[in-house]
Design a protein around this motif. Structure first.
Motif, PDB file in Angstrom:
ATOM      1  N   VAL A  43       0.843  -1.192   0.000  1.00 27.58           N
ATOM      2  CA  VAL A  43       0.000   0.000   0.000  1.00 27.58           C
ATOM      3  C   VAL A  43       0.878   1.241   0.000  1.00 27.58           C
ATOM      4  O   VAL A  43       2.068   1.178   0.280  1.00 27.58           O
ATOM      5  CB  VAL A  43      -0.935   0.038   1.234  1.00 27.58           C
ATOM      6  CG1 VAL A  43      -1.948  -1.068   1.189  1.00 27.58           C
ATOM      7  CG2 VAL A  43      -0.140  -0.026   2.526  1.00 27.58           C
ATOM      8  N   LYS A  44       0.271   2.409  -0.291  1.00 27.91           N
ATOM      9  CA  LYS A  44       1.025   3.665  -0.271  1.00 27.91           C
ATOM     10  C   LYS A  44       1.425   4.032   1.148  1.00 27.91           C
ATOM     11  O   LYS A  44       2.568   4.278   1.439  1.00 27.91           O
ATOM     12  CB  LYS A  44       0.187   4.790  -0.875  1.00 27.91           C
ATOM     13  CG  LYS A  44       0.010   4.676  -2.367  1.00 27.91           C
ATOM     14  CD  LYS A  44      -0.803   5.835  -2.886  1.00 27.91           C
ATOM     15  CE  LYS A  44      -1.025   5.697  -4.370  1.00 27.91           C
ATOM     16  NZ  LYS A  44      -1.871   6.772  -4.891  1.00 27.91           N
ATOM     17  N   VAL A  45       0.449   4.115   2.048  1.00 31.06           N
ATOM     18  CA  VAL A  45       0.703   4.386   3.461  1.00 31.06           C
ATOM     19  C   VAL A  45      -0.133   3.391   4.243  1.00 31.06           C
ATOM     20  O   VAL A  45      -1.326   3.260   4.029  1.00 31.06           O
ATOM     21  CB  VAL A  45       0.297   5.824   3.858  1.00 31.06           C
ATOM     22  CG1 VAL A  45       0.458   6.033   5.344  1.00 31.06           C
ATOM     23  CG2 VAL A  45       1.108   6.838   3.091  1.00 31.06           C
ATOM     24  N   SER A  46       0.520   2.695   5.116  1.00 31.24           N
ATOM     25  CA  SER A  46      -0.184   1.687   5.891  1.00 31.24           C
ATOM     26  C   SER A  46      -0.078   2.035   7.367  1.00 31.24           C
ATOM     27  O   SER A  46       0.967   2.478   7.845  1.00 31.24           O
ATOM     28  CB  SER A  46       0.453   0.320   5.633  1.00 31.24           C
ATOM     29  OG  SER A  46      -0.157  -0.665   6.438  1.00 31.24           O
ATOM     30  N   TYR A  47      -1.169   1.849   8.074  1.00 29.53           N
ATOM     31  CA  TYR A  47      -1.161   2.049   9.516  1.00 29.53           C
ATOM     32  C   TYR A  47      -1.870   0.861  10.130  1.00 29.53           C
ATOM     33  O   TYR A  47      -3.014   0.558   9.776  1.00 29.53           O
ATOM     34  CB  TYR A  47      -1.868   3.349   9.896  1.00 29.53           C
ATOM     35  CG  TYR A  47      -1.784   3.643  11.369  1.00 29.53           C
ATOM     36  CD1 TYR A  47      -0.631   4.175  11.918  1.00 29.53           C
ATOM     37  CD2 TYR A  47      -2.849   3.358  12.216  1.00 29.53           C
ATOM     38  CE1 TYR A  47      -0.545   4.430  13.268  1.00 29.53           C
ATOM     39  CE2 TYR A  47      -2.765   3.610  13.569  1.00 29.53           C
ATOM     40  CZ  TYR A  47      -1.617   4.151  14.084  1.00 29.53           C
ATOM     41  OH  TYR A  47      -1.513   4.399  15.427  1.00 29.53           O
ATOM     42  N   ILE A  48      -1.198   0.192  11.006  1.00 35.88           N
ATOM     43  CA  ILE A  48      -1.759  -0.988  11.651  1.00 35.88           C
ATOM     44  C   ILE A  48      -2.099  -0.631  13.091  1.00 35.88           C
ATOM     45  O   ILE A  48      -1.251  -0.104  13.820  1.00 35.88           O
ATOM     46  CB  ILE A  48      -0.764  -2.164  11.605  1.00 35.88           C
ATOM     47  CG1 ILE A  48      -0.444  -2.488  10.146  1.00 35.88           C
ATOM     48  CG2 ILE A  48      -1.324  -3.373  12.333  1.00 35.88           C
ATOM     49  CD1 ILE A  48       0.724  -3.427   9.976  1.00 35.88           C
ATOM     50  N   CYS A  49      -3.348  -0.886  13.463  1.00 38.51           N
ATOM     51  CA  CYS A  49      -3.822  -0.515  14.786  1.00 38.51           C
ATOM     52  C   CYS A  49      -4.740  -1.619  15.301  1.00 38.51           C
ATOM     53  O   CYS A  49      -5.642  -2.053  14.583  1.00 38.51           O
ATOM     54  CB  CYS A  49      -4.590   0.810  14.692  1.00 38.51           C
ATOM     55  SG  CYS A  49      -5.318   1.367  16.225  1.00 38.51           S
ATOM     56  N   PRO A  50      -4.531  -2.087  16.516  1.00 36.45           N
ATOM     57  CA  PRO A  50      -5.473  -3.061  17.083  1.00 36.45           C
ATOM     58  C   PRO A  50      -6.884  -2.461  17.138  1.00 36.45           C
ATOM     59  O   PRO A  50      -7.044  -1.270  17.423  1.00 36.45           O
ATOM     60  CB  PRO A  50      -4.937  -3.317  18.483  1.00 36.45           C
ATOM     61  CG  PRO A  50      -3.488  -2.937  18.407  1.00 36.45           C
ATOM     62  CD  PRO A  50      -3.415  -1.816  17.424  1.00 36.45           C
ATOM     63  N   SER A  51      -7.888  -3.260  16.847  1.00 33.80           N
ATOM     64  CA  SER A  51      -9.261  -2.753  16.742  1.00 33.80           C
ATOM     65  C   SER A  51      -9.778  -2.165  18.048  1.00 33.80           C
ATOM     66  O   SER A  51     -10.710  -1.370  18.035  1.00 33.80           O
ATOM     67  CB  SER A  51     -10.196  -3.848  16.259  1.00 33.80           C
ATOM     68  OG  SER A  51     -10.220  -4.905  17.199  1.00 33.80           O
ATOM     69  N   THR A  52      -9.177  -2.533  19.178  1.00 35.41           N
ATOM     70  CA  THR A  52      -9.645  -2.023  20.465  1.00 35.41           C
ATOM     71  C   THR A  52      -8.971  -0.716  20.860  1.00 35.41           C
ATOM     72  O   THR A  52      -9.382  -0.077  21.813  1.00 35.41           O
ATOM     73  CB  THR A  52      -9.380  -3.061  21.569  1.00 35.41           C
ATOM     74  OG1 THR A  52      -7.982  -3.369  21.567  1.00 35.41           O
ATOM     75  CG2 THR A  52     -10.198  -4.312  21.340  1.00 35.41           C
TER      76      THR A  52
END
Length: 142
Positions: free
Chosen positions: A55-64
């Motif tokens: 992806v161009k910019v990816s941000y991974i964050c836990p759903s909680t």
């Protein structure tokens, strides 16, 4: 009595530029704050650990967890002129603003061509976190 050095002559309403939202509530075409800038969400996915695509910019964050979402305002203004690369926009209250640049790319070309053809139309301006940007054009409603 003490002498207060407080200046009450100016200020704002105290509204926050962002609000915290749980990551699981984010949806496509919404907005988030990444690296201090307002960004549009073009895709969301739920992935397994270690399975991430290109992806161009990816941000991974836990759903909680929570993430900041900018307060967005949209304003439609009538285009009345283009001068030296800046738009002259008439707001609903009759005020004229001439501080927004003509956007680059296809949107800027579309705005210029519609203006040169003499049509009346509105320019949609998005405001978030102290920045403003023309994002779309649409016909005048009667």
């Amino acid at each position: 009595m003490t002498d207060l050095d407080t200046d009450f002559t100016s200020g704002d309403a105290g509204a926050s530029l962002t609000i915290p939202v749980q990551c699981s509530a984010l949806r496509k075409n919404g907005f988030v704050v990444l690296k201090g800038r307002s960004c549009k969400i073009v895709e969301t996915s739920t992935s397994r650990t270690g399975k991430h695509g290109h992806v161009k910019v990816s941000y991974i964050c836990p759903s909680t967890h929570n993430i900041d979402v900018p307060n967005i305002k949209r304003l439609d203004c009538q285009l009345v002129g283009i001068t030296d690369g800046y738009l002259s926009l008439l707001k609903d209250n009759g005020d004229l603003r001439e501080d927004l640049k003509l956007p680059d790319g296809d949107l800027g070309k579309e705005i210029e061509s519609k203006f040169e053809s003499g049509g009346e139309f509105l320019v949609s301006v998005l405001s978030a976190m102290g920045e403003e940007c023309p994002i779309a054009v649409k016909p005048m409603s009667s």
